[in-house]
Design an enzyme around this catalytic site. Structure first.
Site, short mmCIF file in Angstrom:
data_model
loop_
_atom_site.label_atom_id
_atom_site.label_comp_id
_atom_site.label_asym_id
_atom_site.label_seq_id
_atom_site.Cartn_x
_atom_site.Cartn_y
_atom_site.Cartn_z
N LYS A 183 0.83 -1.21 0.00
CA LYS A 183 0.00 0.00 0.00
C LYS A 183 0.87 1.27 0.00
O LYS A 183 2.09 1.18 -0.03
CB LYS A 183 -0.98 -0.03 1.17
CG LYS A 183 -1.91 -1.25 1.16
CD LYS A 183 -2.97 -1.19 0.05
CE LYS A 183 -3.60 -2.52 -0.26
NZ LYS A 183 -4.73 -2.93 0.56
C1 PLP Z 1 -5.81 -4.00 0.85
C2 PLP Z 1 -7.27 -3.68 0.89
C3 PLP Z 1 -8.08 -4.02 1.98
C4 PLP Z 1 -7.59 -4.91 3.11
O1 PLP Z 1 -6.45 -4.45 3.73
P1 PLP Z 1 -5.47 -5.52 4.46
O2 PLP Z 1 -4.54 -4.63 5.21
O3 PLP Z 1 -4.82 -6.31 3.40
O4 PLP Z 1 -6.32 -6.35 5.35
C5 PLP Z 1 -9.39 -3.59 1.99
N1 PLP Z 1 -9.89 -2.88 0.98
C6 PLP Z 1 -9.16 -2.56 -0.10
C7 PLP Z 1 -9.79 -1.75 -1.19
C8 PLP Z 1 -7.83 -2.96 -0.20
O5 PLP Z 1 -7.11 -2.66 -1.28
#
Ligand code: PLP
Length: 378
Positions: A183
């Site tokens: 991210k």
């Molecule tokens: C990555 C993501 C999540 C979940 O996040 P994690 O930290 O992997 O649990 C939820 N919504 C979206 C749109 C994502 O890209």
């Protein structure tokens, strides 16, 4: 493949490592001063909106829906063009998930479709800032308000983005972030819920920590003894440890540098691919200042899968974001059918996410561009 290029990757430097090592040498591994500091540092990037750090973006969604108080009989209206967690965490609370279609160009929840989907049972309208581009938050706010629902923004892609000059995190009733490794900013695993509502923040803090009430003034049995804490509503352990919060605070110092580099790469892809017949490059609304998380190329004429295979065969780690959430068998088994949201399905059929992360070099970007161009013979 020797030099496989991933589609996303963390950027960790010596300052990050030193920040983590310092916590490891200290007294607190779990819930200590680094958590408080990270929550305060995060709030500086969300227009001052208070933050609650949790163990993942998925936990953040689960906590946010808990804070909103959703349960059986309630409906959550959301987009299918998202990671399944946006919908799954609402379903886990017993709420009914209602999918509304997306705008064909941004891939974000379409306010008109959301308007048609909400009812007086809608407790939460959950938008996703797809690829880092904020959803139509002003219009979606009106849709949510029209039925007395809370507006939730799944900002797993969009920490650092803004809409009409207002930072993501200051726009919705509840905003959730993910700090997964790929991210915009990472704590390895991690996430946060932010809210301008003191009440929602308090509910989120409680759910993060088993629902434990330590404040004697609020306890049912305050005279039990100095050790006493009690549970008034069920919760879970979603506490993000000090070690990871230290990494988060250190990473936040480079958020604007990350944003800048992601913007440069995004622009370079645009210049290199805009004239290729057979693809569409991403759009950006005038109101949006995205921190680009994904570069969602659209591949026309049914050639997405062939281009995916071609790039993978050449060591380029492309991804597809996302299979419409209701195509997952768990939703299919609940009666959701293909065809429900045609724009999202069409978007999915064309989408291919090119590598995009802060440490990607111009040479790597050019290699991706050249490999795409050679596929189309241009
Ligand atoms: C990555 C993501 C999540 C979940 O996040 P994690 O930290 O992997 O649990 C939820 N919504 C979206 C749109 C994502 O890209």
């Amino acid at each position: 493949m020797s030099d496989f290029l991933p589609y996303g990757r963390q950027s960790v430097n010596d300052d990050d490592i030193a920040a983590v090592a310092e916590v490891l040498r200290g007294d607190w591994l779990t819930t200590g001063p680094a958590v408080t500091r990270f929550e305060a540092d995060l709030a500086e990037h969300t227009g001052g909106t208070p933050a609650v750090a949790v163990t993942s973006g998925t936990a953040a969604l689960h906590v946010a829906y808990a804070a909103a108080g959703i349960g059986p009989g309630d409906e959550v209206v959301t987009t299918p063009l998202t990671f399944v967690a946006t919908a799954a965490t609402a379903a886990l609370h017993g709420a009914k998930v209602v999918f509304a279609d997306v705008e064909p160009d941004t891939g974000n929840l379409d306010p008109a479709a959301a308007h048609a989907a909400v009812t007086d049972r809608t407790k939460v309208l959950a938008a996703v800032d797809y690829a880092g581009h904020p959803a139509e938050l002003d219009q979606l706010r009106k849709v949510a308000d029209s039925v007395g629902a809370l507006l939730l923004e799944d900002a797993a892609h969009s920490l650092g983005s803004s809409w009409r000059g207002r930072p993501v995190g200051s726009l919705a009733d509840l905003t959730t972030f993910s700090f997964f490794a790929t991210k915009n900013l990472t704590t390895a695993e991690g996430g946060a819920v932010v809210s301008p509502s003191a009440e929602l923040v308090e509910q989120a803090r409680a759910f993060r920590n088993h629902g434990l009430v330590r404040d004697r003034a609020r306890q049912r049995y305050p005279d039990e003894g100095g050790w006493h804490q009690e549970v008034h509503a069920f919760g879970l352990n979603y506490r993000l440890p000090d070690v990871l919060c230290a990494l988060g605070s250190s990473q936040l110092r480079r958020l604007w540098a990350f944003k800048q580099r992601r913007a440069e790469i995004h622009a370079r892809y645009g210049e290199g691919l805009r004239d290729v017949p057979g693809v569409l490059t991403p759009v950006c609304r005038a109101e949006a200042d995205p921190m680009w998380h994904l570069y969602p190329l659209r591949v026309l004429d049914g050639r997405r899968r062939a281009l995916f295979d071609h790039l993978r065969a050449n060591g380029i780690g492309v991804q597809v974001n996302y299979i419409p959430a209701y195509w997952h068998p768990v939703f299919e088994d609940l009666g959701y059918r293909r065809g429900l949201c045609p724009n999202a399905e069409a978007y999915y059929a064309q989408e291919l996410s090119l590598p995009l992360f802060a440490d990607l070099s111009d040479a790597d970007v050019d290699r991706v561009i050249d490999t795409v161009r050679s596929f189309f013979g241009v």
